[in-house]
Scaffold this active site. Structure first.
Site, PDB file in Angstrom:
ATOM      1  N   SER A   1       0.858  -1.179   0.000  1.00 28.60           N
ATOM      2  CA  SER A   1       0.000   0.000   0.000  1.00 28.60           C
ATOM      3  C   SER A   1       0.899   1.236   0.000  1.00 28.60           C
ATOM      4  O   SER A   1       2.085   1.154   0.348  1.00 28.60           O
ATOM      5  CB  SER A   1      -0.865  -0.004   1.274  1.00 28.60           C
ATOM      6  OG  SER A   1      -1.471   1.242   1.507  1.00 28.60           O
TER       7      SER A   1
ATOM      8  N   TYR B   1      -2.755  -1.275  10.671  1.00 26.00           N
ATOM      9  CA  TYR B   1      -2.640  -1.452   9.217  1.00 26.00           C
ATOM     10  C   TYR B   1      -1.291  -0.944   8.727  1.00 26.00           C
ATOM     11  O   TYR B   1      -0.611  -1.620   7.943  1.00 26.00           O
ATOM     12  CB  TYR B   1      -3.782  -0.701   8.528  1.00 26.00           C
ATOM     13  CG  TYR B   1      -3.776  -0.798   7.025  1.00 26.00           C
ATOM     14  CD1 TYR B   1      -4.317  -1.900   6.390  1.00 26.00           C
ATOM     15  CD2 TYR B   1      -3.254   0.238   6.241  1.00 26.00           C
ATOM     16  CE1 TYR B   1      -4.316  -1.987   4.992  1.00 26.00           C
ATOM     17  CE2 TYR B   1      -3.260   0.160   4.859  1.00 26.00           C
ATOM     18  CZ  TYR B   1      -3.792  -0.961   4.246  1.00 26.00           C
ATOM     19  OH  TYR B   1      -3.795  -1.041   2.870  1.00 26.00           O
TER      20      TYR B   1
END
Length: 256
Positions: A149, A162
């Site tokens: 990401s 995350y």
């Protein structure tokens, strides 16, 4: 010199492919002539994805299970490999989860769950894939593609678990790549920025509409924007590329 992007006949597993980016990647492989196993925890989404792609004439299969448990990861891998006749050319670990909360209030159970899905499942699937790929002869390089990401490099508001997990995926990708670089297996990472998925569309309109202003290309990525670089990493065109990543974010990472 001809560059070979042909993937026809390759055997592929994609986790987290019941919807969103993972589904787009799995469908991209299917359309390219691969034999593909879709994996997801949501049976309804999984069955619909498999049915839709079979109706298009694609050679696809589904395996449902919970990637937060190592025993389930192993079962799913074994079942998927059986559907692929014991042959695996490409492993894509696209499954991931997220939770948003202030650091002082973040439930430790959620933190652990996120690491199990976003980190442990990635490592275990890669580990199992490597063992299979090392035994195969005459099928070209094995390809393992992790999904990171923009959050591997920057942090978002109140998503500490995350962010930690995606940072781990980046380093894991490099470490795995180094360990198999001389044995005809490539390990690379796709790092998406903002992508038009069901999740992002749940944002309040004012927040959703402000996203393009953060991106030099002034648009949110579509799922297809993630599929094309994934197919590149899976092809022989990337045989001398390993331990690195493609930041697919419209240039957002360049200004942060």
């Amino acid at each position: 010199m001809a560059v070979d992007f042909d993937l026809k006949g390759k055997h592929v597993i994609v986790t987290g492919s019941g919807r969103g980016i993972g589904r787009g990647m799995a469908e991209g492989f299917a359309a390219a002539g691969c034999k593909v196993v879709f994996m997801d925890i949501n049976k309804e989404n999984l069955d619909e994805a498999v049915k839709t792609n079979r109706e298009k004439g694609y050679d696809v299969y589904g395996v449902c299970g919970d990637l937060s448990e190592v025993a389930e990861v192993d079962r799913m891998f074994d079942e998927g490999l059986e559907k692929l006749d014991g042959i695996l050319d490409v492993m894509v670990t696209a499954a991931g989860v997220q939770h948003r909360d202030a650091p002082e209030d973040f439930p430790i159970e959620k933190f652990i769950l996120i690491q199990k899905v976003n980190v442990v499942h990635v490592y275990r699937m890669a580990q199992r894939a490597i063992k299979v790929m090392l035994k195969q002869k005459g099928r070209g390089n094995g390809k393992i593609i992790t999904v990171g990401s923009l959050g591997c490099f920057t942090v978002g508001h109140n998503i500490s678990a995350y962010s930690a997990s995606k940072g781990a995926v980046l380093q894991m990708t490099k470490a795995l790549a180094e360990g198999v670089a001389d044995r005809n297996i490539n390990v690379n990472m796709i790092a998406p920025g903002y992508v038009n998925t069901e999740l992002i569309k749940t944002l309040p309109p004012e927040k959703y509409n402000a996203i393009p202003d953060k991106i030099p290309m002034h648009r949110i990525a579509e799922i297809d924007d993630m599929v094309k670089p994934t197919l590149f990493f899976a092809s022989s065109a990337s045989d001398f590329i390993t331990g690195t990543y493609l930041l697919v974010d419209g240039g957002q990472g360049a200004i942060h």
